[in-house]
Design a protein around this motif. Structure first.
Motif, PDB file in Angstrom:
ATOM      1  N   GLU A 134     -24.602  -3.650  -4.108  1.00 30.41           N
ATOM      2  CA  GLU A 134     -25.971  -3.909  -3.829  1.00 30.41           C
ATOM      3  C   GLU A 134     -26.481  -4.710  -2.541  1.00 30.41           C
ATOM      4  N   LYS A 135     -25.650  -5.956  -2.378  1.00 29.92           N
ATOM      5  CA  LYS A 135     -26.152  -6.462  -1.317  1.00 29.92           C
ATOM      6  C   LYS A 135     -26.167  -5.908  -0.083  1.00 29.92           C
ATOM      7  N   PHE A 136     -25.089  -4.981   0.182  1.00 30.05           N
ATOM      8  CA  PHE A 136     -25.107  -4.139   1.247  1.00 30.05           C
ATOM      9  C   PHE A 136     -25.399  -2.638   1.091  1.00 30.05           C
ATOM     10  N   HIS A 137     -26.441  -2.495   0.023  1.00 29.91           N
ATOM     11  CA  HIS A 137     -27.215  -1.162   0.014  1.00 29.91           C
ATOM     12  C   HIS A 137     -25.978   0.213  -0.242  1.00 29.91           C
ATOM     13  N   MET A 138     -25.095  -0.308  -0.831  1.00 32.31           N
ATOM     14  CA  MET A 138     -23.933   0.628  -1.068  1.00 32.31           C
ATOM     15  C   MET A 138     -23.894   1.132  -2.479  1.00 32.31           C
ATOM     16  N   SER A 139     -23.143   2.285  -2.649  1.00 29.80           N
ATOM     17  CA  SER A 139     -22.584   2.503  -4.002  1.00 29.80           C
ATOM     18  C   SER A 139     -21.317   1.849  -4.088  1.00 29.80           C
ATOM     19  N   GLU A 140     -20.980   1.567  -5.274  1.00 26.71           N
ATOM     20  CA  GLU A 140     -19.538   0.937  -5.704  1.00 26.71           C
ATOM     21  C   GLU A 140     -18.417   1.771  -5.417  1.00 26.71           C
ATOM     22  N   ALA A 141     -18.806   3.184  -5.352  1.00 23.86           N
ATOM     23  CA  ALA A 141     -17.504   3.971  -5.077  1.00 23.86           C
ATOM     24  C   ALA A 141     -17.176   3.903  -3.473  1.00 23.86           C
ATOM     25  N   LEU A 142     -18.278   3.889  -2.563  1.00 20.62           N
ATOM     26  CA  LEU A 142     -18.117   4.008  -1.316  1.00 20.62           C
ATOM     27  C   LEU A 142     -17.261   2.666  -0.923  1.00 20.62           C
TER      28      LEU A 142
END
Length: 339
Positions: free
Chosen positions: A155-163
């Motif tokens: 979330e800190k880097f606006h990403m999905s956990e999968a990516l």
């Protein structure tokens, strides 16, 4: 003690091992950073792709949010891409033109993927063991925190956990001092003042504008539901609450909530309204974050405007008490105004 390993179990294990590398094949920091030109046609939906990952990061940095950066070409990424093209007088249909790609790449500087060293604050928690699905079950929790350092970092880097995991195979994200690859989206600059907000109920998007009508930001949103539709007309921002406590009023009669008495849910990023609540003048309406960034514009809200936590924070940083928020449909939207 040795236990026989059945043929069936061996086949399943072999399938999992052979399939796992394929998910992240060719998808690393270098592959994403080295994308120099768009492909002749857009990649297949739902497939991890280096071009799409860079495209989403570029859109995020230009404040045309794709929502959760997941490396897959979904509706939110295409919605943001179309909005960027419209705002810059460019075309977008079934391919990213060289002109559109050039506009995106020149809108920001620096590599799409950078190295980040995990710090103590990323791993200290406290983390929730699990987040109950039912609101009534959340009221007893002391906080609605992240469930793991991986969720917090994604979330800190606006990403999905999968990516995030695909870019860092084998990483557990639980030790300070370790270096990981992340999306280069952290924007420390002061956001411009927002003079007007538009919520497009048809397009499922929120746009912000300055006093001259210049488009400042475009964000995918979950806007209302059949059960509790969002209002029409123009409301105003009345308050901005960070790390809000969620208060359930039984008169809302939300689907799936059986409580006949009011209750509260403590703050945290996995709170039903996320990390920020922008209160609006209509009774019970607001713009807020969400514990499920991957579902933004893909699932109904309880009548409010739901954004990813990071997009809600961006909007909150630019608005102030009294900022008008117009609820419109696509036919009357001015989201294609020039930047």
């Amino acid at each position: 003690m040795f236990r026989p390993f059945s043929v069936a179990r061996f086949a399943i294990a072999l399938l999992l091992v052979s399939a796992a590398p394929a998910v992240a094949a060719g998808l690393d920091a270098a592959a994403i950073n080295d994308v120099a030109a768009p492909p002749a046609k857009l990649p297949d939906r739902g497939q991890l792709n280096a071009f799409v990952a860079r495209l989403e990061i570029l859109l995020d940095r230009a404040h045309f949010s794709p929502g959760e950066i997941d490396g897959k070409l979904g509706d939110n990424a295409q919605k943001a891409l179309r909005a960027f093209a419209d705002a810059n007088g460019l075309s977008f249909d079934k391919a990213v033109t060289p002109e559109l790609w050039s506009g995106l790449t020149t809108a920001s500087e620096g590599p799409a993927i950078v190295s980040y060293t995990i710090v103590d604050a990323d791993v200290k928690g406290p983390f929730a063991k699990r987040i109950p699905a039912r609101m009534e079950s959340m009221k007893s929790l002391p906080a609605l925190g992240y469930t793991s350092p991986r969720e917090a970092l994604a979330e800190k880097f606006h990403m999905s956990e999968a990516l995030l995991q695909a870019l860092n195979p084998g990483q557990k994200f639980d030790k300070a001092g370790e270096t990981i690859a992340v999306a280069n989206v952290v924007d420390a600059g002061k956001p411009p003042q927002v003079a007007r907000v538009e919520v497009d109920k048809t397009r499922q998007a929120l746009s912000t504008f300055d006093a001259a009508g210049k488009l400042l930001g475009f964000y995918p949103a979950t806007v209302g539901s059949a059960e509790k539709p969002t209002p029409s007309g123009t409301l105003k921002v009345t308050a901005i609450n960070k790390n809000p406590t969620y208060r359930y009023n039984p008169k809302y009669a939300f689907k799936g909530v059986r409580s006949k008495t009011p209750f509260t849910i403590r703050p945290g990023p996995n709170n039903p309204v996320g990390v920020v609540w922008i209160n609006l003048s209509g009774e019970g309406y607001g713009i807020h974050g969400t514990p499920d960034p991957g579902k933004v514009s893909k699932a109904e809200s309880h009548g409010c405007v739901r954004l990813t936590n990071w997009d809600a924070q961006r909007v909150a940083a630019g608005v102030a008490k009294g900022t008008p928020v117009a609820f419109i449909d696509s036919a009357t939207s001015s989201a294609t105004a020039t930047r």
